[in-house]
Write a protein that holds these residues in place. Sequence first.
Motif, PDB file in Angstrom:
ATOM      1  N   LEU A   1       0.853  -1.255   0.265  1.00 60.79           N
ATOM      2  CA  LEU A   1      -0.103   0.074  -0.066  1.00 60.79           C
ATOM      3  C   LEU A   1       0.921   1.679   0.194  1.00 60.79           C
ATOM      4  O   LEU A   1       1.660   1.177   0.619  1.00 60.79           O
ATOM      5  CB  LEU A   1      -0.537   0.530   1.125  1.00 60.79           C
ATOM      6  CG  LEU A   1      -1.589   1.190   1.047  1.00 60.79           C
ATOM      7  CD1 LEU A   1      -2.423   1.195   0.342  1.00 60.79           C
ATOM      8  CD2 LEU A   1      -2.148   1.337   2.751  1.00 60.79           C
ATOM      9  N   LEU A   2       0.581   2.066  -1.003  1.00 60.23           N
ATOM     10  CA  LEU A   2       1.597   3.225  -1.727  1.00 60.23           C
ATOM     11  C   LEU A   2       0.616   4.236  -1.033  1.00 60.23           C
ATOM     12  O   LEU A   2      -0.184   4.816  -1.853  1.00 60.23           O
ATOM     13  CB  LEU A   2       2.167   2.847  -2.613  1.00 60.23           C
ATOM     14  CG  LEU A   2       2.706   4.062  -3.051  1.00 60.23           C
ATOM     15  CD1 LEU A   2       3.964   4.150  -2.858  1.00 60.23           C
ATOM     16  CD2 LEU A   2       3.646   3.708  -4.578  1.00 60.23           C
ATOM     17  N   ALA A   3       1.853   5.435  -0.009  1.00 65.04           N
ATOM     18  CA  ALA A   3       1.123   6.545   0.204  1.00 65.04           C
ATOM     19  C   ALA A   3       1.604   7.945  -0.255  1.00 65.04           C
ATOM     20  O   ALA A   3       3.057   8.145  -0.267  1.00 65.04           O
ATOM     21  CB  ALA A   3       0.376   6.601   1.623  1.00 65.04           C
ATOM     22  N   ARG A   4       1.388   9.023  -0.504  1.00 65.91           N
ATOM     23  CA  ARG A   4       1.729   9.816  -0.397  1.00 65.91           C
ATOM     24  C   ARG A   4       1.056  11.224  -0.611  1.00 65.91           C
ATOM     25  O   ARG A   4      -0.227  10.732   0.367  1.00 65.91           O
ATOM     26  CB  ARG A   4       1.703  10.806  -2.575  1.00 65.91           C
ATOM     27  CG  ARG A   4       0.331  10.569  -3.618  1.00 65.91           C
ATOM     28  CD  ARG A   4      -0.103  10.646  -5.152  1.00 65.91           C
ATOM     29  NE  ARG A   4      -0.949  10.821  -5.263  1.00 65.91           N
ATOM     30  CZ  ARG A   4      -1.881  10.836  -6.471  1.00 65.91           C
ATOM     31  NH1 ARG A   4      -0.874  10.182  -6.955  1.00 65.91           N
ATOM     32  NH2 ARG A   4      -2.823  11.881  -6.333  1.00 65.91           N
TER      33      ARG A   4
ATOM     34  N   ALA B   1       7.136   9.429   0.370  1.00 66.59           N
ATOM     35  CA  ALA B   1       5.865   8.828   0.189  1.00 66.59           C
ATOM     36  C   ALA B   1       6.226   7.756   1.639  1.00 66.59           C
ATOM     37  O   ALA B   1       7.135   7.678   2.112  1.00 66.59           O
ATOM     38  CB  ALA B   1       7.006   7.657  -0.805  1.00 66.59           C
ATOM     39  N   GLY B   2       5.172   6.636   1.791  1.00 66.73           N
ATOM     40  CA  GLY B   2       5.226   5.878   3.182  1.00 66.73           C
ATOM     41  C   GLY B   2       4.510   4.800   1.884  1.00 66.73           C
ATOM     42  O   GLY B   2       3.991   4.627   1.472  1.00 66.73           O
ATOM     43  N   TRP B   3       4.579   3.204   2.627  1.00 64.16           N
ATOM     44  CA  TRP B   3       4.369   2.032   2.598  1.00 64.16           C
ATOM     45  C   TRP B   3       4.338   1.003   3.448  1.00 64.16           C
ATOM     46  O   TRP B   3       5.271   0.916   4.039  1.00 64.16           O
ATOM     47  CB  TRP B   3       5.453   2.443   0.948  1.00 64.16           C
ATOM     48  CG  TRP B   3       6.478   1.629   1.266  1.00 64.16           C
ATOM     49  CD1 TRP B   3       7.599   2.764   1.349  1.00 64.16           C
ATOM     50  CD2 TRP B   3       7.274  -0.016   1.184  1.00 64.16           C
ATOM     51  NE1 TRP B   3       9.069   2.112   0.833  1.00 64.16           N
ATOM     52  CE2 TRP B   3       8.759   0.849   1.086  1.00 64.16           C
ATOM     53  CE3 TRP B   3       7.356  -1.032   1.389  1.00 64.16           C
ATOM     54  CZ2 TRP B   3       9.626  -0.736   0.879  1.00 64.16           C
ATOM     55  CZ3 TRP B   3       8.302  -1.853   1.664  1.00 64.16           C
ATOM     56  CH2 TRP B   3       8.820  -1.141   1.506  1.00 64.16           C
TER      57      TRP B   3
ATOM     58  N   ALA C   1       6.557  -2.926   8.452  1.00 64.80           N
ATOM     59  CA  ALA C   1       6.559  -1.443   8.819  1.00 64.80           C
ATOM     60  C   ALA C   1       6.215  -0.941   8.587  1.00 64.80           C
ATOM     61  O   ALA C   1       6.894  -0.700   7.071  1.00 64.80           O
ATOM     62  CB  ALA C   1       7.479  -1.884   9.984  1.00 64.80           C
ATOM     63  N   VAL C   2       5.462   0.299   8.435  1.00 67.50           N
ATOM     64  CA  VAL C   2       5.603   1.167   7.690  1.00 67.50           C
ATOM     65  C   VAL C   2       6.790   2.171   7.291  1.00 67.50           C
ATOM     66  O   VAL C   2       7.636   2.351   8.519  1.00 67.50           O
ATOM     67  CB  VAL C   2       4.305   2.548   8.332  1.00 67.50           C
ATOM     68  CG1 VAL C   2       4.720   3.943   6.684  1.00 67.50           C
ATOM     69  CG2 VAL C   2       3.059   2.158   8.183  1.00 67.50           C
TER      70      VAL C   2
END
Length: 271
Positions: free
Chosen positions: A69-72, A132-134, A265-266
Motif C-alpha cells: 500500500l503506497l501513500a503520498r 512517500a510511505g508504504w 512496518a511502515v
Amino acid sequence: MTAFCHQRFRFLAGALLLAAWAMPQARAGQTCAEKKTTPETVARSMALAQRTADALEAAYRRDGTRVVLLARAGQDLSRYRQTWSHVGWAYRSAAGPWRVVHKLNQCGTDQSALMRQGVGEFFLDDLWRYQAGWTAAPAPLADALWTLLQDNQHVQRLHHSRYNMLGYTWGTRYQQSNQWALETLALAAEPEVGDRDQAQAWLRFKGYRPAMLHIGTMTRLGARVTRANIAFDDHPNEQRFASRIETTTADSMLQWLPSALRFGAVQQIGE
C-alpha cells in the motif's frame, strides 16, 4: 511530459491507464487548476518516484515483496492531524516494473475512475510534501492482491464512480479513493465478499477504525457549495451535526494494517 523525463525514468515509459477507464485529466480530490506544474516540481516528483521505485525493487529482491500500500502527501492535512492524503496499491508486474492501481477524482467533479500508472505518474499529482510511505502485504494476502490487481474486471468489482472526498466509511452512496483501496483489500482477503456492504462488514469484523475529523458547520457549508467532490449527506445526522466526520484516511489505514493484518512496518522515503 518532456522527452527528457521519459528518457531518464524508464519506469514511466510503460505506464498505462486501464483501457476502459481513461480520463483526460484526474487528480486526487483536487481541481485541475489548483496548482501549476513547473520543471522544478516535476523534477522533485520524479526524484521521489525513482527513490521509491528503487526501494520497492530492493524489498522485492530482499524478501519477495511484490504488493504494497503506497501513500503520498498531495495535500496539507495537518489541521486534521493527518500526514498522508492518498493511497494506491503498488505491485511488481510480471515484466518487472512496479505499477500502481488507484482511484482518482476527475478534476474536482463528483466522478472518479480507476487508473493503472507507473510509480512516476503516481507522484506527479501536485505533491504538498515530497515524501512517500508504504507497507508491504504479507503472504498469502499479497498473492491474492497481486492476482486481483492485474485483472481489469476484478479490480473494478467494488468501484463506485460517484465520488466524495469525505465519504462516510460505512456508506455506499459515494466512494472516495482510500475507501476503494480498503474495500478492495477486503475483496482480495475474503472470497465470499461480493459487494461493498459485505466488504465493509469484513472491515468492521477485522477492527478497522476510520478517522474522525472535526469539520465545523461553516467549513462544511462552504465546501459543499463550492466543491462538487465534497458532500456530507451520507454521514449520520448525529455525527454530522456535531461536526464529527468519519472517513477513510491514508493514516488510519497505515496504522491499522500492520497490527490487524500483519502488514510490514511502515517505511518512509523523502527529501
